[in-house]
Design a protein around this motif. Structure first.
Motif, short mmCIF file in Angstrom:
data_model
loop_
_atom_site.label_atom_id
_atom_site.label_comp_id
_atom_site.label_asym_id
_atom_site.label_seq_id
_atom_site.Cartn_x
_atom_site.Cartn_y
_atom_site.Cartn_z
N GLY A 45 -35.52 -100.59 41.00
CA GLY A 45 -35.81 -99.71 42.13
C GLY A 45 -36.73 -98.58 41.74
O GLY A 45 -37.24 -98.51 40.62
N ASP A 46 -36.94 -97.67 42.69
CA ASP A 46 -37.79 -96.51 42.44
C ASP A 46 -37.17 -95.67 41.32
O ASP A 46 -36.05 -95.18 41.46
N PRO A 47 -37.87 -95.50 40.21
CA PRO A 47 -37.29 -94.73 39.10
C PRO A 47 -36.98 -93.28 39.48
O PRO A 47 -36.21 -92.61 38.77
N ARG A 48 -37.56 -92.82 40.57
CA ARG A 48 -37.27 -91.45 41.00
C ARG A 48 -35.92 -91.35 41.69
O ARG A 48 -35.45 -90.24 41.96
N GLY A 49 -35.31 -92.48 41.99
CA GLY A 49 -34.02 -92.47 42.67
C GLY A 49 -34.14 -92.77 44.16
O GLY A 49 -35.23 -92.73 44.73
N ASN A 50 -33.01 -93.09 44.77
CA ASN A 50 -32.98 -93.40 46.20
C ASN A 50 -32.54 -92.19 47.00
O ASN A 50 -31.47 -91.62 46.74
N PRO A 51 -33.34 -91.78 48.02
CA PRO A 51 -32.93 -90.66 48.87
C PRO A 51 -31.58 -90.96 49.54
O PRO A 51 -31.36 -92.06 50.04
N ARG A 52 -30.71 -89.99 49.55
CA ARG A 52 -29.39 -90.17 50.13
C ARG A 52 -29.43 -89.88 51.63
O ARG A 52 -29.95 -88.86 52.06
N HIS A 53 -28.86 -90.77 52.43
CA HIS A 53 -28.85 -90.62 53.88
C HIS A 53 -28.09 -89.35 54.29
O HIS A 53 -27.02 -89.05 53.76
N GLY A 54 -28.69 -88.61 55.23
CA GLY A 54 -28.04 -87.43 55.76
C GLY A 54 -28.32 -86.16 54.99
O GLY A 54 -27.81 -85.10 55.38
#
Length: 229
Positions: A45-54
């Motif tokens: 996945g994106d090495p920067r991390g996944n944006p958290r919903h909300g």
């Protein structure tokens, strides 16, 4: 990254990563930024991390031509199941609020501009204090050196540098408080300090030069009148 992180992104939560100074500059230039929380990304996945919903909080710049309106902050609807999630969101919201304040304090004026205005006022005040008892001879000397662009003239007096020069009791903590930067990133405060120092120095010597010229001219006029008498 192995734990949630609060990040600043350009425009939306998948935008480019921004530092605090870059985000402030973006807002001052008329573009929005988004503060969000990212979770560790899965393999591939994106090495920067996944944006958290909300957790998206978008800071919108002040409307062009309406400097009296500060930047606006909008947030993505969401609920927080645990105190830890709520605390993380509160931390992200504090960062977003800091960006908004940094970009448009005092009705749309950026932090460096506010810091420079404070520094310039202190510089003029310091010049009046420094030259309060300057003799006509000293004033003529200052005027001659300034007109000759002699760099040694700047060694005659200290300019305001947030260290109490010339009886001006004002330090970095005072500047941070006046600019609303108590919780600011160190880089933003350093930017404000630099703007303060530069403006204070320029205003000091502009005012010192004016005072010295006026006082020297007044002395010449007075001496001429006495001679004629």
């Amino acid at each position: 990254m192995d734990r949630p992180a609060i990040v600043i992104r350009d425009i939306h939560h998948y935008g480019d990563d921004l530092t605090v100074p870059e985000a402030v500059s973006r807002l001052c230039g008329g573009g929005p930024v988004t503060v969000t929380v990212t979770d560790p990304a899965p393999p591939g996945g994106d090495p920067r991390g996944n944006p958290r919903h909300g957790f998206d909080i978008t800071v919108w710049p002040a409307l062009s031509g309406q400097g009296e309106l500060p930047p606006e902050i909008t947030r993505e609807a969401g609920t927080f199941e645990t105190p830890g999630h709520a605390a993380l969101f509160a931390e992200a919201l504090a960062l977003a609020s800091q960006l908004a304040a940094s970009a448009a304090l005092g009705g749309g004026q950026a932090v460096p501009g506010r810091a420079a205005a404070i520094g310039a006022a202190h510089g003029r005040d310091a010049a009046r204090r420094a030259l309060a008892r300057a003799t006509p001879a000293a004033c003529r000397d200052i005027t001659a050196r300034l007109e000759a662009a002699d760099p040694m003239v700047y060694d005659l007096y200290d300019t305001p540098a947030l260290s109490g020069q010339h009886g001006i009791r004002y330090d970095t903590a005072n500047l941070a408080s006046d600019l609303g930067l108590i919780l600011a990133d160190d880089s933003v405060l350093r930017m404000a300090e630099e703007a303060y120092f530069t403006a204070a120095g320029e205003a000091f010597w502009a005012e010192a030069g004016r005072i010295a010229r006026d006082r020297a001219a007044q002395h010449v006029a007075t001496s001429s009148q006495r001679s004629e008498a």
